[in-house]
Design a protein around this motif. Structure first.
Motif, PDB file in Angstrom:
ATOM      1  N   ALA A 145       0.829  -1.208   0.000  1.00 48.96           N
ATOM      2  CA  ALA A 145       0.000   0.000   0.000  1.00 48.96           C
ATOM      3  C   ALA A 145       0.861   1.255   0.000  1.00 48.96           C
ATOM      4  O   ALA A 145       0.575   2.225  -0.720  1.00 48.96           O
ATOM      5  CB  ALA A 145      -0.932  -0.005   1.205  1.00 48.96           C
ATOM      6  N   ALA A 146       1.940   1.254   0.799  1.00 46.14           N
ATOM      7  CA  ALA A 146       2.820   2.421   0.879  1.00 46.14           C
ATOM      8  C   ALA A 146       3.531   2.668  -0.453  1.00 46.14           C
ATOM      9  O   ALA A 146       3.611   3.809  -0.931  1.00 46.14           O
ATOM     10  CB  ALA A 146       3.839   2.233   2.000  1.00 46.14           C
ATOM     11  N   VAL A 147       4.040   1.592  -1.051  1.00 42.44           N
ATOM     12  CA  VAL A 147       4.766   1.737  -2.319  1.00 42.44           C
ATOM     13  C   VAL A 147       3.833   2.216  -3.430  1.00 42.44           C
ATOM     14  O   VAL A 147       4.166   3.133  -4.191  1.00 42.44           O
ATOM     15  CB  VAL A 147       5.449   0.409  -2.707  1.00 42.44           C
ATOM     16  N   VAL A 148       2.669   1.582  -3.542  1.00 43.85           N
ATOM     17  CA  VAL A 148       1.719   1.964  -4.590  1.00 43.85           C
ATOM     18  C   VAL A 148       1.286   3.418  -4.420  1.00 43.85           C
ATOM     19  O   VAL A 148       1.271   4.204  -5.392  1.00 43.85           O
ATOM     20  CB  VAL A 148       0.492   1.028  -4.582  1.00 43.85           C
ATOM     21  N   ALA A 149       0.938   3.813  -3.199  1.00 46.90           N
ATOM     22  CA  ALA A 149       0.504   5.193  -2.952  1.00 46.90           C
ATOM     23  C   ALA A 149       1.629   6.177  -3.242  1.00 46.90           C
ATOM     24  O   ALA A 149       1.400   7.252  -3.806  1.00 46.90           O
ATOM     25  CB  ALA A 149       0.033   5.340  -1.501  1.00 46.90           C
ATOM     26  N   GLY A 150       2.861   5.821  -2.878  1.00 44.53           N
ATOM     27  CA  GLY A 150       3.989   6.703  -3.127  1.00 44.53           C
ATOM     28  C   GLY A 150       4.267   6.880  -4.607  1.00 44.53           C
ATOM     29  O   GLY A 150       4.483   7.999  -5.082  1.00 44.53           O
ATOM     30  N   VAL A 151       4.253   5.767  -5.357  1.00 45.37           N
ATOM     31  CA  VAL A 151       4.524   5.831  -6.799  1.00 45.37           C
ATOM     32  C   VAL A 151       3.428   6.619  -7.523  1.00 45.37           C
ATOM     33  O   VAL A 151       3.717   7.471  -8.377  1.00 45.37           O
ATOM     34  CB  VAL A 151       4.649   4.406  -7.385  1.00 45.37           C
ATOM     35  N   VAL A 152       2.175   6.339  -7.196  1.00 44.72           N
ATOM     36  CA  VAL A 152       1.064   7.034  -7.853  1.00 44.72           C
ATOM     37  C   VAL A 152       1.114   8.533  -7.553  1.00 44.72           C
ATOM     38  O   VAL A 152       0.908   9.371  -8.446  1.00 44.72           O
ATOM     39  CB  VAL A 152      -0.286   6.442  -7.401  1.00 44.72           C
ATOM     40  N   GLY A 257       2.776   6.503   2.252  1.00 41.40           N
ATOM     41  CA  GLY A 257       3.249   6.525   0.872  1.00 41.40           C
ATOM     42  C   GLY A 257       2.870   7.807   0.154  1.00 41.40           C
ATOM     43  O   GLY A 257       3.664   8.352  -0.625  1.00 41.40           O
ATOM     44  N   LEU A 258       1.667   8.307   0.425  1.00 49.70           N
ATOM     45  CA  LEU A 258       1.233   9.568  -0.176  1.00 49.70           C
ATOM     46  C   LEU A 258       2.183  10.693   0.214  1.00 49.70           C
ATOM     47  O   LEU A 258       2.586  11.510  -0.628  1.00 49.70           O
ATOM     48  CB  LEU A 258      -0.192   9.881   0.265  1.00 49.70           C
ATOM     49  N   MET A 259       2.566  10.751   1.484  1.00 47.17           N
ATOM     50  CA  MET A 259       3.481  11.790   1.940  1.00 47.17           C
ATOM     51  C   MET A 259       4.846  11.645   1.277  1.00 47.17           C
ATOM     52  O   MET A 259       5.458  12.633   0.863  1.00 47.17           O
ATOM     53  CB  MET A 259       3.618  11.729   3.462  1.00 47.17           C
TER      54      MET A 259
END
Length: 327
Positions: A145-152, A257-259
């Motif tokens: 979840a963290a990786v996907v949110a960060g990449v997006v 991840g968003l941050m």
């Protein structure tokens, strides 16, 4: 540490203290990277804020009974002075950082913008631990979840339409997203606006209302943004509370991840700094500039601000725990 998803009993505050709490939250909300929700948690008013918003959103139901009206009026006695404090501090803070159309604030000047972005970069970079440390059990789903949110997020930040002057209708979803994340400790509403390219647009419109800019256009943009906030309170806040209750760990991981992905928007050196300057085109990141020693210093100052805030939060939590133990 308190669980933001779990209601906690709160004692009524005198309205002057509530207004001061609002001033602190508004100052934080004006700065991309500092969460007004975190400030509310530190000041001990977070749970009362969430509960009061919940009561206000169900006002038609509460107006039907005497007990409900009492709860509603109590919520308003808290929300009104708090809201006034937030608005005043946000106006002053964004006046300094962005300013109206005719006067560029610190974030729109070539000489000061890199230092401001560096400070915000340090704030966010060293705040990544804030939502992550609230995860009860870190597993593979959290990392994914963290990786996907960060990449997006990093990808979305790089889109050209996200770094141009937004159309008025776009401020509708900007307001909804900003209020949704603003109430979460560790996540900044202003940072979300910066990520989607609306921070300068909405703050400039706010100050054009009292400046020499196009007040009619500014009023329309602010109105759409406020409508977005109302929709966010009505739609996204219940969804987020449900996610935190039923899928807490994955949700917090995604917010982390968003941050992390948003750091791309906070890179200090850019091709230009005034998003209202359409002739400059894409507001792209560039290489390291000649003022890098000062940028490093301001990045460190951002990290120091996070460290001091965490120390204050721990001290307040220890004091509250001591009081509960004595009782």
């Amino acid at each position: 540490m308190h669980d933001p998803a779990t209601p906690a009993p709160t004692k009524p505050l005198p309205w002057p203290l509530t207004a001061v709490a609002g001033l602190c939250m508004g100052t934080a909300d004006a700065v991309p990277g500092v969460s007004g929700g975190t400030i509310a948690l530190v000041l001990g008013v977070y749970h009362r804020l969430i509960d009061s918003i919940g009561v206000f959103l169900k006002a038609p139901l509460h107006l039907r009974s005497a007990e409900g009206r009492t709860r509603l009026f109590a919520a308003l006695r808290f929300l009104v002075p708090l809201g006034i404090g937030v608005v005043v501090a946000y106006w002053v803070g964004t006046r300094i950082l962005v300013g109206p159309s005719e006067t560029k604030g610190l974030l729109r000047r070539e000489e000061t913008a890199p230092l401001c972005y560096a400070f915000f970069f340090g704030l966010v970079l060293f705040s990544l631990r804030e939502p992550w440390q609230r995860i009860a059990k870190v597993d593979a789903r959290c990392y994914i979840a963290a990786v996907v949110a960060g990449v997006v997020t990093a990808w979305a930040v790089g889109l050209e339409h996200a770094q141009r002057e937004p159309e008025t209708w776009m401020l509708l979803y900007g307001g909804a997203l900003a209020i949704a994340v603003m109430l979460l400790p560790g996540i900044s509403g202003s940072l979300m606006l910066l990520v989607i390219g609306q921070y300068t647009a909405i703050t400039t419109a706010i100050h054009d209302l009292t400046g020499d800019g196009d007040r009619g256009a500014a009023l329309g943009r602010v109105g759409v943004f406020l409508l977005g906030i109302a929709l966010g309170l009505a739609i996204f806040i219940p969804i987020l509370r449900g996610l935190l209750k039923n899928h807490r760990d994955v949700t917090l991981a995604a917010l982390t991840g968003l941050m992390a992905g948003s750091l791309r928007a906070l890179w200090p050196w850019k091709s230009h700094y005034d998003i209202k300057d359409l002739d400059a085109g894409h507001m792209a990141n560039v290489g390291i500039g000649p003022n890098w020693p000062w940028v490093l210093l301001f990045t460190a100052l951002g990290a120091l601000a996070v460290w001091l805030l965490r120390r204050l939060e721990r001290r307040i939590e220890k004091a509250e725990a001591s009081k509960e133990g004595a009782a």
